[in-house]
Motif scaffolding. Structure first.
Motif, PDB file in Angstrom:
ATOM      1  N   LEU A 116       0.827  -1.218   0.000  1.00  0.00           N
ATOM      2  CA  LEU A 116       0.000   0.000   0.000  1.00  0.00           C
ATOM      3  C   LEU A 116       0.856   1.260   0.000  1.00  0.00           C
ATOM      4  N   ASN A 117       1.997   1.199   0.671  1.00  0.00           N
ATOM      5  CA  ASN A 117       2.844   2.393   0.787  1.00  0.00           C
ATOM      6  C   ASN A 117       4.249   2.118   0.269  1.00  0.00           C
ATOM      7  N   ALA A 118       4.338   1.585  -0.935  1.00  0.00           N
ATOM      8  CA  ALA A 118       5.655   1.199  -1.474  1.00  0.00           C
ATOM      9  C   ALA A 118       6.571   2.412  -1.597  1.00  0.00           C
ATOM     10  N   ASP A 119       7.846   2.252  -1.168  1.00  0.00           N
ATOM     11  CA  ASP A 119       8.842   3.322  -1.356  1.00  0.00           C
ATOM     12  C   ASP A 119       8.944   3.651  -2.841  1.00  0.00           C
ATOM     13  N   ARG A 120       8.950   2.584  -3.636  1.00  0.00           N
ATOM     14  CA  ARG A 120       9.004   2.758  -5.092  1.00  0.00           C
ATOM     15  C   ARG A 120       8.439   1.509  -5.741  1.00  0.00           C
ATOM     16  N   VAL A 121       7.941   1.751  -6.980  1.00  0.00           N
ATOM     17  CA  VAL A 121       7.550   0.630  -7.839  1.00  0.00           C
ATOM     18  C   VAL A 121       8.496   0.708  -9.024  1.00  0.00           C
ATOM     19  N   LEU A 122       9.065  -0.423  -9.401  1.00  0.00           N
ATOM     20  CA  LEU A 122      10.051  -0.422 -10.477  1.00  0.00           C
ATOM     21  C   LEU A 122       9.488  -1.167 -11.683  1.00  0.00           C
ATOM     22  N   ILE A 123       9.512  -0.519 -12.829  1.00  0.00           N
ATOM     23  CA  ILE A 123       9.005  -1.169 -14.047  1.00  0.00           C
ATOM     24  C   ILE A 123      10.055  -1.034 -15.146  1.00  0.00           C
TER      25      ILE A 123
ATOM     26  N   GLU B 123       3.583   2.124 -19.759  1.00  0.00           N
ATOM     27  CA  GLU B 123       2.581   3.132 -19.404  1.00  0.00           C
ATOM     28  C   GLU B 123       1.307   2.469 -18.858  1.00  0.00           C
ATOM     29  N   GLU B 124       0.894   1.376 -19.476  1.00  0.00           N
ATOM     30  CA  GLU B 124      -0.331   0.690 -19.009  1.00  0.00           C
ATOM     31  C   GLU B 124      -0.146   0.176 -17.572  1.00  0.00           C
ATOM     32  N   LEU B 125       1.038  -0.390 -17.305  1.00  0.00           N
ATOM     33  CA  LEU B 125       1.259  -0.911 -15.945  1.00  0.00           C
ATOM     34  C   LEU B 125       1.378   0.251 -14.946  1.00  0.00           C
ATOM     35  N   CYS B 126       1.999   1.351 -15.386  1.00  0.00           N
ATOM     36  CA  CYS B 126       2.073   2.540 -14.514  1.00  0.00           C
ATOM     37  C   CYS B 126       0.662   2.960 -14.097  1.00  0.00           C
ATOM     38  N   LYS B 127      -0.257   2.942 -15.070  1.00  0.00           N
ATOM     39  CA  LYS B 127      -1.625   3.400 -14.773  1.00  0.00           C
ATOM     40  C   LYS B 127      -2.295   2.529 -13.711  1.00  0.00           C
ATOM     41  N   VAL B 128      -1.976   1.246 -13.714  1.00  0.00           N
ATOM     42  CA  VAL B 128      -2.542   0.371 -12.671  1.00  0.00           C
ATOM     43  C   VAL B 128      -2.033   0.842 -11.308  1.00  0.00           C
ATOM     44  N   TYR B 129      -0.710   1.018 -11.188  1.00  0.00           N
ATOM     45  CA  TYR B 129      -0.141   1.406  -9.886  1.00  0.00           C
ATOM     46  C   TYR B 129      -0.547   2.819  -9.481  1.00  0.00           C
ATOM     47  N   GLU B 130      -0.759   3.683 -10.494  1.00  0.00           N
ATOM     48  CA  GLU B 130      -1.106   5.076 -10.159  1.00  0.00           C
ATOM     49  C   GLU B 130      -2.442   5.203  -9.441  1.00  0.00           C
ATOM     50  N   HIS B 131      -3.227   4.114  -9.392  1.00  0.00           N
ATOM     51  CA  HIS B 131      -4.449   4.160  -8.578  1.00  0.00           C
ATOM     52  C   HIS B 131      -4.115   4.522  -7.130  1.00  0.00           C
ATOM     53  N   TRP B 132      -2.906   4.165  -6.660  1.00  0.00           N
ATOM     54  CA  TRP B 132      -2.574   4.481  -5.257  1.00  0.00           C
ATOM     55  C   TRP B 132      -1.114   4.889  -5.013  1.00  0.00           C
ATOM     56  N   ILE B 133      -0.245   4.679  -5.991  1.00  0.00           N
ATOM     57  CA  ILE B 133       1.167   5.059  -5.793  1.00  0.00           C
ATOM     58  C   ILE B 133       1.425   6.366  -6.558  1.00  0.00           C
ATOM     59  N   PRO B 134       1.981   7.404  -5.896  1.00  0.00           N
ATOM     60  CA  PRO B 134       2.254   8.648  -6.616  1.00  0.00           C
ATOM     61  C   PRO B 134       3.214   8.395  -7.783  1.00  0.00           C
ATOM     62  N   ARG B 135       2.976   9.075  -8.876  1.00  0.00           N
ATOM     63  CA  ARG B 135       3.766   8.843 -10.096  1.00  0.00           C
ATOM     64  C   ARG B 135       5.268   9.000  -9.844  1.00  0.00           C
ATOM     65  N   LYS B 136       5.625   9.948  -8.963  1.00  0.00           N
ATOM     66  CA  LYS B 136       7.057  10.175  -8.728  1.00  0.00           C
ATOM     67  C   LYS B 136       7.728   8.955  -8.075  1.00  0.00           C
ATOM     68  N   ASN B 137       6.928   8.089  -7.493  1.00  0.00           N
ATOM     69  CA  ASN B 137       7.503   6.883  -6.866  1.00  0.00           C
ATOM     70  C   ASN B 137       7.518   5.682  -7.816  1.00  0.00           C
ATOM     71  N   ILE B 138       7.082   5.912  -9.047  1.00  0.00           N
ATOM     72  CA  ILE B 138       7.124   4.814 -10.030  1.00  0.00           C
ATOM     73  C   ILE B 138       8.322   5.058 -10.948  1.00  0.00           C
ATOM     74  N   LEU B 139       9.254   4.126 -10.856  1.00  0.00           N
ATOM     75  CA  LEU B 139      10.532   4.274 -11.568  1.00  0.00           C
ATOM     76  C   LEU B 139      10.482   3.425 -12.823  1.00  0.00           C
ATOM     77  N   THR B 140      10.818   4.010 -13.975  1.00  0.00           N
ATOM     78  CA  THR B 140      10.856   3.175 -15.179  1.00  0.00           C
ATOM     79  C   THR B 140      12.297   3.109 -15.687  1.00  0.00           C
ATOM     80  N   THR B 141      12.694   1.899 -16.068  1.00  0.00           N
ATOM     81  CA  THR B 141      14.084   1.668 -16.506  1.00  0.00           C
ATOM     82  C   THR B 141      14.071   0.696 -17.675  1.00  0.00           C
ATOM     83  N   ASN B 142      15.259   0.370 -18.170  1.00  0.00           N
ATOM     84  CA  ASN B 142      15.266  -0.711 -19.162  1.00  0.00           C
ATOM     85  C   ASN B 142      15.116  -2.041 -18.421  1.00  0.00           C
TER      86      ASN B 142
END
Ligand code: NAI
Length: 475
Positions: free
Chosen positions: A172-179, A192-211
């Motif tokens: 519920l309160n993940a430090d970060r989500v990594l995709i 982007e689609e997976l980000c949208k799922v997490y954005e239901h409750w995780i702030p976008r700034k905490n969602i990290l996207t990498t290769n």
């Protein structure tokens, strides 16, 4: 196309809680968790869930049969899903090349083959299991080699950072989500689609996207760093015990440096759990395969130090009990690898119990959340004994700490359950054999108070008692 249906393959410690929290936070998404084990799915559909996690019952009760389903029907769930999480187990290989170190990807492979066989339309396949770097490539190879017209795949890496015992809170309160995803327009769209799922409750700034490869390696790296901190403080605990320093004081002084931080600096009998050892061994194996022996040796030392700590603690118990525990009655309090979970995988308690059984002790065990069958299964496993009947004749499991400690010579505390802090130790002392010993492998008890009651106390990283020639004990 927004995600409407999710399938989670693997209803274990990760798949169950993760999918339950997604269902809770995304009421318009239908989430189906599938597993090949009928028993596990039946338990997820029952009143007694297969795993214990604080608040998990409540989350499952809210969503189950609303937008959260547990099923053994993999085919339907895969066919209907827009996005599929693979959360199956990735244990250490027990035979063949890489035995004892490499991750066994057979369950991931079989999940990928199932997807290849069933899927129609566009699918986003998400690796949630912890895998070696470039595992996504192998999954993609399987999917593309079995390619059928009208089907397209994107593979993402989305490692899970939850810790058992705090899984729901962590989700519920993940430090970060990594995709991690492919660096192509289709790859970016899937991320982007997976980000949208997490954005239901995780702030976008905490969602990290990498290769993809950075994401896969980051999970192994995070676990290696966490375990390394425990091994570092445990190595110093050995220094403390012979010098008069107190490892808790050292940890506090070190941890107050904001560059270091105070978390994960508690000395103990050693780390356990299904992940740390497995993931570091996997990292070591990868380094060896990449011809980086110095890097491999560096991380191997984290595991070696943990083995040393478990052995050192077990040896201390035996040595303190006059160098023999043969036929002595010894209580082990706590069998789970940490508090607030019933999981015993790689639990240090197994190591301690094995050593004591090998030395001929009679064991009395109690853990608030581990079932009797699980303890017996662990202690009769071929890696622990070649004589299960001997073990069964020497182990008794109790339903509370008071009966487990009655008429025993020593208590060995292996799990930091809160309830062990508030037991009535006066009562326990009065019912134990004398001299009564406590070995606190988690540093959670009030050692001064226990010594005042009359216990002889030993712990990690601090010298508490010494004998005098007259046989009396002082602190
Ligand atoms: P687990 O053993 O509890 O659950 C895995 C489940 O997958 C089992 O129920 C098994 O029956 C099922 N399964 C295996 N192959 C299958 C297949 N082909 N089709 C359908 N079901 C299948 O494992 P756990 O602990 O949930 O771990 C899963 C992954 O997550 C591992 O890679 C682990 O390293 C990683 N992980 C685990 C964490 C933990 O705290 N346990 C934390 C973060 C990551």
């Amino acid at each position: 196309m927004p995600i409407k249906k999710i399938c989670g393959i693997g209803a274990g410690y990760v798949g169950g809680p993760t999918c339950s929290v997604i269902a809770l936070m995304c009421p318009e998404i239908q989430v189906t968790v599938v597993d090949k084990s009928k028993d596990r799915i039946a338990q997820w559909n029952s009143e007694k869930l297969p795993i214990y996690e604080p608040r998990l019952d409540e989350v499952v009760r809210t969503c189950r049969n609303r937008n959260l389903f547990f099923s053994t029907d993999l085919d339907t769930a895969i066919m209907e899903a827009d996005l599929i999480f693979i959360s199956v187990n990735t244990p250490t290989k027990t035979f063949g090349t890489g035995k004892g170190r490499a991750a066994d990807l057979k369950y991931v492979e079989s999940a990928a083959r199932k997807i290849a066989e069933i899927a129609t339309g566009d699918k986003i396949v998400v690796e949630k299991s912890t895998v070696p770097v470039r595992a996504a490539e192998s999954i993609l190879n399987i999917l593309r080699a079995n390619h059928r017209p009208g089907v397209s795949y994107q593979i993402l890496s989305n490692p899970e950072f939850l810790a058992e015992g705090t899984a729901i809170e962590d989700l519920l309160n993940a430090d970060r989500v990594l995709i991690g995803g492919e660096d192509t327009p289709e790859g970016h769209a899937a991320v982007e689609e997976l980000c949208k799922v997490y954005e239901h409750w995780i702030p976008r700034k905490n969602i990290l996207t990498t290769n993809t490869w950075s994401s896969e390696l980051s999970k192994l790296a995070a676990n290696a760093f966490l375990a390394q901190r425990i091994s570092s403080i445990n190595s110093l605990s050995a220094v403390c015990e012979t010098t008069g320093a107190d490892v808790s004081e050292v940890a506090r002084a070190v941890g107050l440096d904001s560059r270091i931080g105070s978390k994960f600096l508690e000395a103990s009998v050693g780390f356990g759990g299904s992940c740390f050892q497995k993931d570091i061994l996997n990292l070591v194996y990868i380094c060896e395969c990449l011809n980086l022996p110095e890097v491999a040796a560096y991380w191997q030392q984290v595991i070696d130090m943990n083995e040393y700590q478990k052995s050192r603690f077990s040896a201390k118990v035996i040595e303190s009990l006059f160098n023999t525990v043969s036929d002595k009655q010894i209580t082990i309090l706590g069998f789970a690898f940490k508090k607030n979970t019933g999981d015993t995988r790689e639990s240090p308690a197994i190591h301690v119990a094995k050593t004591l059984l090998d030395e001929g002790a009679m064991l009395h065990l109690f853990d608030p959340k581990v079932e009797e069958e699980q303890i017996i299964e662990d202690l009769t496993h071929p890696t622990v004994t070649d004589c299960p009947e001997y073990v069964k004749s020497r182990v008794t499991i109790y339903q509370d700490a008071y009966t487990a400690t009655r008429d025993t010579h020593a208590i060995v505390l292996c799990t930091e359950w809160d309830e062990f802090k508030t037991l009535d130790y006066n009562r326990i002392y009065s019912e134990m054999m004398k001299p009564a010993y406590i070995f606190d492998g988690r540093k959670i008890l009030d050692h001064d108070a226990l010594q005042k009651i009359g216990f002889i106390v030993q712990t990690i990283g601090k010298k508490l008692t010494k004998t005098t020639l007259a046989g009396s004990w002082d602190s």
